[in-house]
Design a protein around this motif. Sequence first.
Motif, short mmCIF file in Angstrom:
data_model
loop_
_atom_site.label_atom_id
_atom_site.label_comp_id
_atom_site.label_asym_id
_atom_site.label_seq_id
_atom_site.Cartn_x
_atom_site.Cartn_y
_atom_site.Cartn_z
N CYS A 102 0.83 -1.20 0.00
CA CYS A 102 0.00 0.00 0.00
C CYS A 102 0.87 1.26 0.00
CB CYS A 102 -0.95 0.01 1.19
SG CYS A 102 -0.13 0.12 2.80
N SER A 103 0.22 2.38 -0.11
CA SER A 103 0.90 3.68 -0.12
C SER A 103 1.72 3.88 1.16
CB SER A 103 -0.15 4.79 -0.22
OG SER A 103 0.39 6.05 0.06
N THR A 104 2.82 4.58 1.00
CA THR A 104 3.64 4.96 2.16
C THR A 104 3.38 6.40 2.59
OG1 THR A 104 5.46 5.58 0.68
CG2 THR A 104 5.45 3.32 1.54
N GLU A 105 2.34 7.02 2.04
CA GLU A 105 2.03 8.41 2.40
C GLU A 105 1.74 8.52 3.90
OE1 GLU A 105 2.03 11.94 2.45
OE2 GLU A 105 1.96 11.33 0.33
N THR A 106 2.27 9.58 4.52
CA THR A 106 2.06 9.78 5.95
C THR A 106 1.29 11.05 6.26
OG1 THR A 106 4.19 10.92 6.15
CG2 THR A 106 4.17 8.53 6.51
N ASP A 107 1.03 11.87 5.25
CA ASP A 107 0.35 13.16 5.44
C ASP A 107 -1.03 13.08 4.80
OD1 ASP A 107 -0.56 15.75 5.54
OD2 ASP A 107 1.11 16.61 4.41
N LEU A 108 -2.08 13.12 5.62
CA LEU A 108 -3.43 13.03 5.09
C LEU A 108 -3.70 14.14 4.08
CD1 LEU A 108 -6.12 11.49 5.23
CD2 LEU A 108 -6.85 13.07 7.02
N GLY A 109 -3.09 15.28 4.27
CA GLY A 109 -3.28 16.39 3.34
C GLY A 109 -2.77 16.11 1.95
N GLN A 110 -1.92 15.08 1.80
CA GLN A 110 -1.40 14.68 0.49
C GLN A 110 -2.02 13.37 0.00
OE1 GLN A 110 0.73 16.66 -1.35
NE2 GLN A 110 0.15 18.07 0.28
N ALA A 111 -3.09 12.93 0.63
CA ALA A 111 -3.67 11.62 0.33
C ALA A 111 -4.82 11.74 -0.66
CB ALA A 111 -4.17 10.96 1.61
N LEU A 112 -4.81 10.85 -1.66
CA LEU A 112 -5.94 10.69 -2.57
C LEU A 112 -6.86 9.64 -1.97
CD1 LEU A 112 -7.25 11.38 -5.31
CD2 LEU A 112 -5.94 9.48 -6.30
N VAL A 113 -8.09 10.03 -1.68
CA VAL A 113 -9.03 9.18 -0.94
C VAL A 113 -10.18 8.79 -1.85
CG1 VAL A 113 -10.57 9.04 1.05
CG2 VAL A 113 -8.41 10.31 1.23
N ILE A 114 -10.50 7.51 -1.87
CA ILE A 114 -11.66 7.00 -2.62
C ILE A 114 -12.81 6.79 -1.66
CG2 ILE A 114 -12.54 5.13 -4.06
CD1 ILE A 114 -9.75 4.56 -4.99
N THR A 115 -14.02 7.10 -2.12
CA THR A 115 -15.22 6.81 -1.34
C THR A 115 -16.33 6.40 -2.29
OG1 THR A 115 -16.66 7.59 0.46
CG2 THR A 115 -16.17 9.15 -1.31
N GLY A 116 -17.51 6.15 -1.74
CA GLY A 116 -18.67 5.79 -2.54
C GLY A 116 -19.92 6.30 -1.88
N PHE A 117 -21.02 6.22 -2.61
CA PHE A 117 -22.30 6.72 -2.12
C PHE A 117 -23.37 5.64 -2.24
CE2 PHE A 117 -20.15 10.48 -3.99
CZ PHE A 117 -19.94 11.17 -2.83
N GLY A 118 -24.33 5.68 -1.34
CA GLY A 118 -25.47 4.78 -1.42
C GLY A 118 -26.45 5.23 -2.47
N TYR A 119 -27.56 4.49 -2.58
CA TYR A 119 -28.55 4.80 -3.59
C TYR A 119 -29.76 5.56 -3.03
CZ TYR A 119 -25.94 1.84 -6.74
OH TYR A 119 -24.94 1.32 -7.52
N ASP A 120 -29.94 5.51 -1.73
CA ASP A 120 -31.03 6.27 -1.11
C ASP A 120 -30.67 7.76 -1.11
OD1 ASP A 120 -32.06 7.57 1.65
OD2 ASP A 120 -33.51 6.10 0.92
#
Length: 274
Positions: free
Chosen positions: A153-171
């Motif tokens: 996995c990534s070795t990034e330690t700074d959340l400010g430099q992190a690319l984050v994936i998320t998702g959404f529900g259907y409701d």
Amino acid sequence: MDRPAPPPSELLEIAIDVARDAAATAYRMRIEGVSVAATKSTVTDVVTAADRAVERQITDALRRLRPGDAVLGEEYGTADGGTTDAPARVRWIVDPIDGTVNYLYGLPHCAVSIAAELDGAVVAGVVRNIHTGEEWTATAGGGAWRAGERLRCSTETDLGQALVITGFGYDARRRAHQARVVAELIPYVRDIRRLGAAALDLCLVAEGRADAYYEKGLAAWDQAAGGLVAAEAGLRIGGLKGLPPGPEMVIAAPPALYDPLHEHLTRWDAAGGP
């Protein structure tokens, strides 16, 4: 007499063969044209004829190869294996097409996902992209792999430099709550992506093509195989406030990013809402 427990490597070999055949079927059906067969939680949460056909194909193959096992699938629920009253030691967790809306629109981010549980713990899993043929695999304690390369996995330690994936529900109400969480989080990260297939999202994070992932509302079939790939690549997997990963929340992040991401998601009640 009980059969000896199969090694994870044996279960993985079965999962890979079945997933490859299933992905080929799904790809062929997409080329031939696909239609919506039904909806689930809302009118936007679709099921295609391919979802059902592919899950039947997977279930039939697993029944033939390991007739005593149980199968949990997204479309048809649980089918118990065995010929006695004793529960099956092995349960297969199947998402025939993860990312159905992407599949429906021809977007190449959808996959077949198959995991094997042994005595309640996921020990083997494969995620195969239907369009590209990319394939991620893992066994418990045996690492995560793609194309012969062990994943880290990534070795990034700074959340400010992190690319984050998320998702959404259907409701619609859940989407609104999740959108508010994203609006609060985005100033604290490099950027956010929503790609639409949880199993693949977890695999991308496992190999460092993104840094972290979180989502509310995942079912077992959404996260079983991808979650094992992520964990075996060194990601920390959990829910909020010490809970295990589950429908309320799944967070997958490198150890250095997990706590700060968890803190933000807790502050904005990411597991809350409808």
